[in-house]
Write an enzyme that holds these catalytic residues in place. Structure first.
Site, mmCIF file in Angstrom:
data_model
loop_
_atom_site.group_PDB
_atom_site.id
_atom_site.type_symbol
_atom_site.label_atom_id
_atom_site.label_comp_id
_atom_site.label_asym_id
_atom_site.label_seq_id
_atom_site.Cartn_x
_atom_site.Cartn_y
_atom_site.Cartn_z
ATOM 1 N N CYS A 2 -3.994 -3.243 -8.612
ATOM 2 C CA CYS A 2 -3.272 -3.099 -9.887
ATOM 3 C C CYS A 2 -2.777 -4.497 -10.241
ATOM 4 O O CYS A 2 -1.601 -4.817 -10.075
ATOM 5 C CB CYS A 2 -2.117 -2.119 -9.753
ATOM 6 N N ALA A 3 -3.685 -5.361 -10.714
ATOM 7 C CA ALA A 3 -3.460 -6.807 -10.685
ATOM 8 C C ALA A 3 -2.682 -7.366 -11.866
ATOM 9 O O ALA A 3 -2.038 -8.409 -11.741
ATOM 10 C CB ALA A 3 -4.802 -7.527 -10.582
ATOM 11 N N ALA A 4 -2.766 -6.742 -13.047
ATOM 12 C CA ALA A 4 -2.106 -7.309 -14.223
ATOM 13 C C ALA A 4 -0.579 -7.236 -14.060
ATOM 14 O O ALA A 4 -0.077 -6.311 -13.411
ATOM 15 C CB ALA A 4 -2.548 -6.552 -15.473
ATOM 16 N N SER A 7 0.476 -12.677 -11.864
ATOM 17 C CA SER A 7 1.154 -13.759 -11.139
ATOM 18 C C SER A 7 0.787 -13.752 -9.655
ATOM 19 O O SER A 7 0.553 -14.812 -9.056
ATOM 20 C CB SER A 7 2.669 -13.646 -11.317
ATOM 21 N N LYS A 8 0.719 -12.564 -9.052
ATOM 22 C CA LYS A 8 0.348 -12.481 -7.633
ATOM 23 C C LYS A 8 -1.129 -12.823 -7.445
ATOM 24 O O LYS A 8 -1.508 -13.482 -6.468
ATOM 25 C CB LYS A 8 0.652 -11.081 -7.086
ATOM 26 N N ASP A 33 -7.559 -3.791 -12.787
ATOM 27 C CA ASP A 33 -6.456 -3.089 -13.447
ATOM 28 C C ASP A 33 -7.033 -1.978 -14.305
ATOM 29 O O ASP A 33 -8.119 -2.121 -14.883
ATOM 30 C CB ASP A 33 -5.616 -4.033 -14.308
ATOM 31 N N ASP A 60 -9.810 2.660 -12.674
ATOM 32 C CA ASP A 60 -8.701 3.386 -12.073
ATOM 33 C C ASP A 60 -8.677 3.053 -10.584
ATOM 34 O O ASP A 60 -9.617 3.355 -9.853
ATOM 35 C CB ASP A 60 -8.908 4.883 -12.297
ATOM 36 N N CYS A 135 8.277 -2.886 -6.776
ATOM 37 C CA CYS A 135 9.528 -3.533 -7.193
ATOM 38 C C CYS A 135 10.577 -2.446 -7.414
ATOM 39 O O CYS A 135 11.318 -2.453 -8.397
ATOM 40 C CB CYS A 135 9.325 -4.397 -8.431
#
Length: 499
Positions: A2-4, A7-8, A33, A60, A135
């Site tokens: 889930c990259a968007a 930043s990571k 993503d 997905d 988070c």
């Protein structure tokens, strides 16, 4: 997975390129993503890193198809599973969240978090590591998910103790006991306390397991970063190691609900997830150079720039036919194989680094119709031996201060280098070495040679950085950039008037 927004992902790509002497490392990064629009935000974030070793895909994550590679499917050495979460750890920087957030959000997210993490474990190579992170500080999204994974893959994955991996970082160990809080602040210490009419919202796996099971899970190996420890946001991290290949080809994770509902089974196939792709606009295909392109179209370009014979031209690609494409990209050999084998079943959004760009001289079917792209300068500098000029500091500062610099204003050394080249218009590679504290810091950028002037293709932010390396004070730098902006606007206006 889930990259968007990216930043990571950007930090991972930077780690991949930690050896600056090797612009084409053997590894690669696949960033996925589910949201098509956020994928393009991801493109904007990572393309500034100028890497030929990344690809962005749109699927997905809980149902991510296998990627074919060589004679089998890819199993990844490292996976970052930063799942969608309630986001209560970001309340300090996102105060608007206070109006929307309630503790009940976690119960609706745990199912997708568990499915994504499960698919991640299946795609992990034996001995590989997967980070599960959120988070959020809600244990339903954190320790409850980790515990469920450890039980589902018992003996096949383990939780790695990372408390000492970052010395100086103050953390708190994972929780071993917690309660579940509903939307209206109701508190439940066990599933038995949940009213029957609420059991469709809360499942048994949201609660801590029995003490016997709890001791075997070692949830204290997770880490929690609390906002007041380092004046940051809150974050949860768990690191899994895959001990061996999964025993079964499929895994069923049961989500128990109320007696009125049947037990829901989410089956994930180790050999390949069901292929479902969002219906967005169709992406242009990635077309790699073939033998006819390399011997024909590419040959003249190669001779013009003095491209070394070892350059892997078969790793060049466009989004349309190679002799008319606007941009020509370069990707690593591994990514080329992945795209070639999977393009018909994977939605690739973007990949690689732009190496050449079609110019306004499109009607000239020769080497001048393409210019070098600044994004690909690391690869260009390694393989392209012609049309290079060594600058003196006065030349560097002059070129960076103006949109166009007349040959007559450059040093005699640079004028002689230009004179010794062919008279062809086109791209040049400008080089200058700054010596600081016994270190050689190379500055390399692309310029366009016109009939009487040079035009550097350097962004304003890069110019500021280069000026700073030359010990130019910030006030002077800002004044130069302001004048440059005015000069560029005037040049563009003149072009519009002439068109």
């Amino acid at each position: 997975m889930c990259a968007a927004p990216g930043s990571k992902t950007a930090q991972i790509i930077e780690c991949l390129h930690r050896d600056e002497s090797n612009p084409i490392p053997s590894g690669f990064v696949i960033a996925n993503d589910v949201d098509n629009k956020r994928c393009y935000t991801l493109v904007h974030q990572v393309k500034r890193l100028e890497s030929p070793c990344f690809a962005i895909i749109n699927h997905d994550a809980s149902n991510l198809p296998n990627l074919k590679f060589n004679d089998g499917n890819i199993l990844f050495d490292r996976i970052l599973c930063d799942v969608p979460c309630s986001g209560d750890g970001t309340l300090r920087k996102n105060p608007d969240l206070w109006k929307k957030w309630n503790p009940g959000h976690a119960s609706s997210l745990q199912s997708i978090q568990l499915r994504i993490a499960t698919r991640g474990i299946q795609l992990l190579a034996p001995g590989g590591l997967m980070v599960y992170s959120t988070c959020s500080m809600n244990p339903i999204e954190n320790e409850a998910v980790v515990g469920q994974l450890l039980q589902a893959f018992e003996g096949q994955i383990s939780l790695v103790d990372i408390s000492d991996k970052l010395p100086g970082l103050r953390t708190k160990p994972g929780l071993k006991s917690w309660c579940v809080i509903g939307k209206n602040q109701e508190i439940y210490n066990s599933f038995e306390e949940v009213p029957k009419n609420m059991q469709s919202l809360f499942r048994p796996n949201m609660f801590p397991p029995s003490n016997d099971i709890l001791e075997q899970l070692h949830l204290e190996r997770c880490i929690r970063l609390l906002p007041h420890y380092q004046d940051t946001g809150a974050f949860f991290v768990a690191l899994f190691r895959k001990i061996d290949k999964l025993v079964d080809s499929s895994l069923s994770i049961q989500e128990e609900t109320s007696q009125k509902r049947q037990v829901e089974e989410n089956v994930f196939n180790e050999d390949g997830a069901n292929f479902k792709r969002a219906r967005y606009h169709r992406e242009n295909p990635f077309i790699f150079f073939e033998e006819k392109d390399i011997k024909g179209f590419w040959q003249e370009i190669s001779e013009f720039f003095g491209v070394h014979p070892s350059f892997p031209a078969d790793q060049l690609m466009t989004r349309i036919a190679s002799d008319s494409g606007r941009n020509i990209y370069f990707v690593s050999d591994s990514l080329k194989q992945i795209v070639t084998l999977n393009q018909d079943r994977i939605k690739f959004i973007n990949m690689g680094v732009r190496l050449l760009v079609r110019t306004d001289l499109r009607n000239d079917k020769d080497k001048r119709s393409l210019r070098l792209a600044q994004e690909g300068i690391a690869i260009i500098n390694n393989y392209f031996s012609k049309r290079r000029i060594q600058l003196e500091q006065q030349d560097l500062l002059l070129l960076l201060s103006h949109a166009h610099t007349q040959f007559a204003n450059l040093s005699e050394s640079v004028r002689n280098q230009i004179q010794n080249m062919s008279d062809d218009l086109g791209s040049l590679i400008c080089l200058y070495n700054i010596k600081q504290h016994d270190l050689d810091i190379p500055i390399i950028f692309v310029s366009w040679r016109g009939r009487n002037s040079l035009r550097p293709f350097v962004s304003h932010s890069s110019r500021k950085f280069y000026f700073a390396l030359c010990n130019i004070d910030s006030m002077t730098i800002n004044e130069i950039i302001d004048k440059l902006t005015i000069e560029e606007k005037a040049t563009n206006q003149k072009k519009d008037d002439n068109s």
